[in-house]
Design an enzyme around this catalytic site. Structure first.
Site: not given
Ligand SMILES: [Zn+2]
Length: 210
Positions: A139, A141
Protein backbone atom coordinates in the site's frame (compact mmCIF):
# COMPACT_ATOMS: atom_id res chain seq x y z
CA UNK A 1 46.05 34.76 -1.70
CA UNK A 2 43.27 33.03 0.13
CA UNK A 3 39.93 32.91 -1.47
CA UNK A 4 37.05 32.70 0.88
CA UNK A 5 34.05 31.21 -0.71
CA UNK A 6 31.08 33.27 0.24
CA UNK A 7 28.29 31.30 1.69
CA UNK A 8 24.95 32.00 0.19
CA UNK A 9 21.96 31.55 2.35
CA UNK A 10 18.96 29.91 0.80
CA UNK A 11 15.64 30.59 2.37
CA UNK A 12 13.48 27.52 2.26
CA UNK A 13 9.93 28.42 1.43
CA UNK A 14 7.65 26.44 3.66
CA UNK A 15 4.23 26.11 2.17
CA UNK A 16 1.40 25.88 4.63
CA UNK A 17 -1.46 24.11 2.94
CA UNK A 18 -4.49 26.30 2.59
CA UNK A 19 -7.84 26.36 0.87
CA UNK A 20 -7.60 27.50 -2.75
CA UNK A 21 -11.32 27.68 -3.47
CA UNK A 22 -14.68 26.68 -2.08
CA UNK A 23 -17.41 26.12 -4.64
CA UNK A 24 -21.07 25.22 -4.12
CA UNK A 25 -22.03 22.20 -6.20
CA UNK A 26 -25.49 20.84 -5.51
CA UNK A 27 -25.47 17.05 -5.87
CA UNK A 28 -28.39 14.69 -6.41
CA UNK A 29 -27.80 13.51 -2.84
CA UNK A 30 -27.76 16.99 -1.28
CA UNK A 31 -26.23 20.41 -0.86
CA UNK A 32 -22.43 20.31 -1.05
CA UNK A 33 -19.33 22.52 -1.26
CA UNK A 34 -16.20 21.35 -3.09
CA UNK A 35 -12.81 22.51 -1.78
CA UNK A 36 -9.54 22.73 -3.65
CA UNK A 37 -6.19 23.34 -1.91
CA UNK A 38 -2.77 24.92 -2.30
CA UNK A 39 0.52 23.66 -0.88
CA UNK A 40 -0.42 20.01 -0.27
CA UNK A 41 2.62 17.77 0.28
CA UNK A 42 2.25 15.73 -2.91
CA UNK A 43 0.96 18.51 -5.22
CA UNK A 44 -1.94 16.38 -6.44
CA UNK A 45 -5.44 17.72 -7.04
CA UNK A 46 -7.18 16.21 -4.02
CA UNK A 47 -10.62 17.54 -3.19
CA UNK A 48 -12.83 17.76 -0.12
CA UNK A 49 -16.62 17.73 -0.22
CA UNK A 50 -18.45 19.24 2.72
CA UNK A 51 -22.12 18.30 2.91
CA UNK A 52 -24.57 20.49 4.83
CA UNK A 53 -21.84 22.90 6.00
CA UNK A 54 -20.21 20.12 8.06
CA UNK A 55 -16.87 21.95 8.17
CA UNK A 56 -18.51 24.21 10.78
CA UNK A 57 -19.56 21.27 12.99
CA UNK A 58 -17.50 20.07 15.97
CA UNK A 59 -16.06 16.62 15.41
CA UNK A 60 -17.61 16.00 11.98
CA UNK A 61 -17.99 12.57 10.43
CA UNK A 62 -15.29 12.17 7.75
CA UNK A 63 -14.70 9.60 5.05
CA UNK A 64 -11.29 9.41 3.36
CA UNK A 65 -11.73 7.79 -0.01
CA UNK A 66 -8.90 6.92 -2.40
CA UNK A 67 -9.81 7.30 -6.04
CA UNK A 68 -10.72 4.08 -7.85
CA UNK A 69 -11.80 4.91 -11.39
CA UNK A 70 -12.97 1.39 -12.17
CA UNK A 71 -15.05 1.12 -8.99
CA UNK A 72 -16.20 4.72 -8.43
CA UNK A 73 -17.24 5.50 -12.01
CA UNK A 74 -17.73 2.18 -13.74
CA UNK A 75 -18.97 0.20 -10.69
CA UNK A 76 -16.42 -2.59 -11.04
CA UNK A 77 -17.31 -5.82 -9.29
CA UNK A 78 -13.65 -6.47 -8.47
CA UNK A 79 -13.63 -4.22 -5.41
CA UNK A 80 -15.99 -2.46 -3.03
CA UNK A 81 -14.69 1.12 -3.53
CA UNK A 82 -17.68 2.40 -5.49
CA UNK A 83 -20.15 0.91 -3.01
CA UNK A 84 -18.35 2.51 -0.07
CA UNK A 85 -18.05 5.86 -1.86
CA UNK A 86 -21.76 6.03 -2.67
CA UNK A 87 -22.73 4.79 0.78
CA UNK A 88 -20.94 7.81 2.26
CA UNK A 89 -22.25 10.29 -0.35
CA UNK A 90 -25.87 9.22 0.29
CA UNK A 91 -25.36 9.23 4.06
CA UNK A 92 -23.62 12.64 4.08
CA UNK A 93 -26.32 14.07 1.78
CA UNK A 94 -28.89 13.29 4.49
CA UNK A 95 -26.93 13.65 7.72
CA UNK A 96 -23.95 15.82 6.77
CA UNK A 97 -20.28 14.86 6.69
CA UNK A 98 -17.03 15.51 4.90
CA UNK A 99 -15.60 13.40 2.11
CA UNK A 100 -11.89 13.68 1.32
CA UNK A 101 -11.44 12.32 -2.20
CA UNK A 102 -7.75 11.50 -2.60
CA UNK A 103 -6.19 11.01 -6.01
CA UNK A 104 -4.35 7.84 -4.99
CA UNK A 105 -5.57 5.44 -7.64
CA UNK A 106 -4.80 1.74 -7.09
CA UNK A 107 -3.56 2.27 -3.52
CA UNK A 108 -1.13 4.80 -4.91
CA UNK A 109 0.36 2.82 -7.83
CA UNK A 110 -1.74 4.48 -10.54
CA UNK A 111 -4.42 3.28 -12.92
CA UNK A 112 -2.25 1.47 -15.49
CA UNK A 113 -0.30 -0.39 -12.82
CA UNK A 114 -3.56 -1.33 -11.13
CA UNK A 115 -4.77 -2.85 -14.40
CA UNK A 116 -1.47 -4.77 -14.65
CA UNK A 117 -2.06 -6.01 -11.09
CA UNK A 118 -5.52 -7.25 -12.12
CA UNK A 119 -3.84 -9.35 -14.84
CA UNK A 120 -1.65 -10.97 -12.17
CA UNK A 121 -4.70 -11.53 -9.99
CA UNK A 122 -6.30 -13.42 -12.89
CA UNK A 123 -3.36 -15.82 -12.57
CA UNK A 124 -3.95 -16.42 -8.86
CA UNK A 125 -2.20 -13.66 -6.89
CA UNK A 126 -4.13 -11.70 -4.30
CA UNK A 127 -4.33 -7.90 -4.41
CA UNK A 128 -1.25 -7.42 -2.18
CA UNK A 129 0.88 -10.15 -3.84
CA UNK A 130 0.13 -8.65 -7.26
CA UNK A 131 1.43 -5.24 -6.13
CA UNK A 132 4.56 -6.89 -4.72
CA UNK A 133 5.18 -8.71 -8.02
CA UNK A 134 5.11 -5.32 -9.75
CA UNK A 135 7.75 -4.14 -7.24
CA UNK A 136 5.35 -1.99 -5.26
CA UNK A 137 4.70 -2.32 -1.53
CA UNK A 138 1.27 -3.51 -0.36
CA UNK A 139 0.00 0.00 0.00
CA UNK A 140 1.61 3.25 -1.16
CA UNK A 141 -1.11 5.51 0.17
CA UNK A 142 -0.12 8.33 2.46
CA UNK A 143 -2.72 10.02 4.62
CA UNK A 144 -0.54 12.97 5.61
CA UNK A 145 -2.22 14.86 2.81
CA UNK A 146 -5.64 14.12 4.35
CA UNK A 147 -4.45 15.62 7.64
CA UNK A 148 -3.21 18.70 5.76
CA UNK A 149 -6.60 19.14 4.08
CA UNK A 150 -8.46 18.88 7.38
CA UNK A 151 -6.12 21.35 9.07
CA UNK A 152 -6.55 23.79 6.19
CA UNK A 153 -10.31 23.55 6.90
CA UNK A 154 -9.63 24.20 10.62
CA UNK A 155 -10.71 20.68 11.58
CA UNK A 156 -8.51 18.97 14.19
CA UNK A 157 -10.85 16.31 15.57
CA UNK A 158 -13.09 13.95 13.61
CA UNK A 159 -15.18 10.82 13.68
CA UNK A 160 -13.85 8.57 10.93
CA UNK A 161 -16.04 6.44 8.68
CA UNK A 162 -13.65 3.58 7.87
CA UNK A 163 -12.68 -0.04 8.50
CA UNK A 164 -8.99 0.67 7.86
CA UNK A 165 -6.83 0.98 11.03
CA UNK A 166 -3.90 2.43 9.04
CA UNK A 167 -5.90 5.60 8.30
CA UNK A 168 -6.46 6.27 12.01
CA UNK A 169 -2.78 5.65 12.83
CA UNK A 170 -1.54 7.99 10.12
CA UNK A 171 -4.08 10.76 10.86
CA UNK A 172 -3.13 10.77 14.54
CA UNK A 173 0.58 10.82 13.63
CA UNK A 174 -0.14 13.97 11.66
CA UNK A 175 -2.06 15.77 14.37
CA UNK A 176 -5.70 14.87 13.73
CA UNK A 177 -7.57 13.36 16.66
CA UNK A 178 -9.90 10.51 15.74
CA UNK A 179 -12.51 10.42 18.50
CA UNK A 180 -14.52 7.54 17.05
CA UNK A 181 -14.26 4.95 14.28
CA UNK A 182 -17.56 4.32 12.49
CA UNK A 183 -17.62 1.15 10.36
CA UNK A 184 -18.63 1.15 6.73
CA UNK A 185 -20.74 -1.53 5.08
CA UNK A 186 -19.11 -4.62 3.59
CA UNK A 187 -20.13 -5.25 0.01
CA UNK A 188 -19.64 -8.89 -0.74
CA UNK A 189 -19.81 -9.99 -4.38
CA UNK A 190 -18.68 -13.17 -6.13
CA UNK A 191 -16.00 -11.26 -8.02
CA UNK A 192 -14.53 -9.50 -4.97
CA UNK A 193 -14.41 -12.36 -2.44
CA UNK A 194 -10.62 -12.80 -2.64
CA UNK A 195 -10.10 -9.03 -2.55
CA UNK A 196 -12.12 -8.66 0.65
CA UNK A 197 -10.38 -11.63 2.27
CA UNK A 198 -6.97 -10.08 1.49
CA UNK A 199 -8.09 -6.74 2.95
CA UNK A 200 -9.30 -8.47 6.11
CA UNK A 201 -6.35 -10.79 6.75
CA UNK A 202 -3.42 -8.90 5.20
CA UNK A 203 -4.64 -5.32 5.49
CA UNK A 204 -6.14 -5.87 8.99
CA UNK A 205 -9.35 -4.17 7.94
CA UNK A 206 -12.06 -4.48 10.58
CA UNK A 207 -14.60 -6.29 8.43
CA UNK A 208 -16.53 -9.45 9.09
CA UNK A 209 -17.13 -11.87 6.25
CA UNK A 210 -19.58 -14.69 6.78
ZN1 LIG B 1 -11.57 -0.19 -6.18
Amino acid sequence: MVYVKRRTTHTLRVLHPKIRSRVRIPLASGECHFYSFEGLCDYKEHIALSFKESHRVDNPLVRIHSECLTGDVFKSERCDCGDQLWESIHHFGEEGGILLYLRQEGRGIGLYNKLDAYLLQEKGSDTFEANNQLNFPNDLRNYKVAAQMLKAMNILSIRLLSNNPDKIRQLEQHGIQVSEQVSTGVYFKTENERYLLAKKYKGQHAISIV
